[in-house]
Design a protein around this motif. Structure first.
Motif, PDB file in Angstrom:
ATOM      1  N   ARG A  10     -15.525  -5.411   5.783  1.00  0.00           N
ATOM      2  CA  ARG A  10     -15.176  -4.168   5.295  1.00  0.00           C
ATOM      3  C   ARG A  10     -14.763  -4.698   3.726  1.00  0.00           C
ATOM      4  N   VAL A  11     -14.770  -3.665   2.789  1.00  0.00           N
ATOM      5  CA  VAL A  11     -14.397  -4.016   1.304  1.00  0.00           C
ATOM      6  C   VAL A  11     -13.246  -3.191   0.859  1.00  0.00           C
ATOM      7  N   ARG A  12     -12.751  -2.253   1.804  1.00  0.00           N
ATOM      8  CA  ARG A  12     -11.400  -1.543   1.131  1.00  0.00           C
ATOM      9  C   ARG A  12     -10.803  -1.160   2.416  1.00  0.00           C
ATOM     10  N   MET A  13      -9.259  -1.406   2.220  1.00  0.00           N
ATOM     11  CA  MET A  13      -8.694  -0.817   3.336  1.00  0.00           C
ATOM     12  C   MET A  13      -7.720   0.598   2.818  1.00  0.00           C
ATOM     13  N   VAL A  14      -7.772   1.582   3.388  1.00  0.00           N
ATOM     14  CA  VAL A  14      -7.323   2.763   3.208  1.00  0.00           C
ATOM     15  C   VAL A  14      -6.143   3.337   4.173  1.00  0.00           C
ATOM     16  N   LEU A  15      -5.368   4.129   3.693  1.00  0.00           N
ATOM     17  CA  LEU A  15      -4.207   4.470   4.753  1.00  0.00           C
ATOM     18  C   LEU A  15      -3.931   5.768   4.112  1.00  0.00           C
ATOM     19  N   GLU A  16      -3.551   6.649   5.237  1.00  0.00           N
ATOM     20  CA  GLU A  16      -2.807   8.114   4.723  1.00  0.00           C
ATOM     21  C   GLU A  16      -1.355   8.063   5.362  1.00  0.00           C
ATOM     22  N   THR A  17      -0.304   8.211   4.467  1.00  0.00           N
ATOM     23  CA  THR A  17       0.913   8.393   4.844  1.00  0.00           C
ATOM     24  C   THR A  17       1.495   9.643   4.589  1.00  0.00           C
ATOM     25  N   GLY A  18       2.772   9.955   4.464  1.00  0.00           N
ATOM     26  CA  GLY A  18       3.355  11.156   4.052  1.00  0.00           C
ATOM     27  C   GLY A  18       4.596  10.666   3.390  1.00  0.00           C
ATOM     28  N   THR A  19       5.136  11.790   2.877  1.00  0.00           N
ATOM     29  CA  THR A  19       6.221  11.575   1.715  1.00  0.00           C
ATOM     30  C   THR A  19       7.545  11.472   2.464  1.00  0.00           C
ATOM     31  N   LYS A  20       7.770  11.755   3.902  1.00  0.00           N
ATOM     32  CA  LYS A  20       8.845  11.450   4.611  1.00  0.00           C
ATOM     33  C   LYS A  20       8.832  10.034   5.201  1.00  0.00           C
ATOM     34  N   GLN A  21       8.125   9.185   4.751  1.00  0.00           N
ATOM     35  CA  GLN A  21       7.977   7.912   5.225  1.00  0.00           C
ATOM     36  C   GLN A  21       8.043   6.931   3.898  1.00  0.00           C
TER      37      GLN A  21
END
Length: 158
Positions: free
Chosen positions: A113-124
């Protein structure tokens, strides 16, 4: 800390997933993360799911990645999507999340894999602080929550 690879449907993974979902609900009031996850998403070589155990063999931290390629939800070819990063409350502040993140990045890199991506939120905010201090930068939104105002997406080249 002893980090082991398990399936996403392993009883310890289910237990920690229930705990993180409850925390998401407390923070966002929406019942938890609605992103559809299949245990097979984390099967090698297209993913991994890790649990960290303490000295008494109790599960204390978790995280996984699953392969994503270009799709209609905004992912790019070669992405490894980080999922379910979580440290139980009594173990926070000890560097477990950072160690788990490093193990997941290395595993994804070794899988090509060439890129690690993530989604989080403003309340974290503690999650955002972990990722930005680990070299992640804001990126175009992707995934299930890409249209939500509170969503924040980050990426790091592996």
């Amino acid at each position: 800390m002893n980090i082991r690879s398990v399936r996403f449907d392993h009883p310890d993974a289910v237990k920690l997933n229930d705990e993180v979902q409850a925390e998401y609900h407390l923070r966002y009031g929406d019942g938890g993360d609605a992103t559809v996850l299949d245990p097979a998403d984390f099967d090698a070589p297209r993913g991994v799911y890790l649990i960290a155990y303490d000295d008494l063999d109790r599960p204390v931290a978790t995280g996984g990645w699953r392969a994503q390629d270009r799709n209609d939800e905004g992912n790019e070819d070669g992405d490894a999507e980080l999922k379910r990063m979580y440290v139980i409350e009594r173990m926070r502040g000890l560097g477990l999340a950072r160690r788990m993140l490093a193990a997941l990045e290395e595993d994804a890199r070794m899988a090509g894999r060439v890129r690690m991506v993530l989604e989080t939120g403003t309340k974290q905010p503690e999650a955002i602080a972990l990722y930005t201090s680990s070299g992640y930068e804001a990126c175009a939104k992707f995934g299930y929550y890409r249209h939500h105002e509170e969503s924040r997406c980050f990426a790091k080249r592996l």
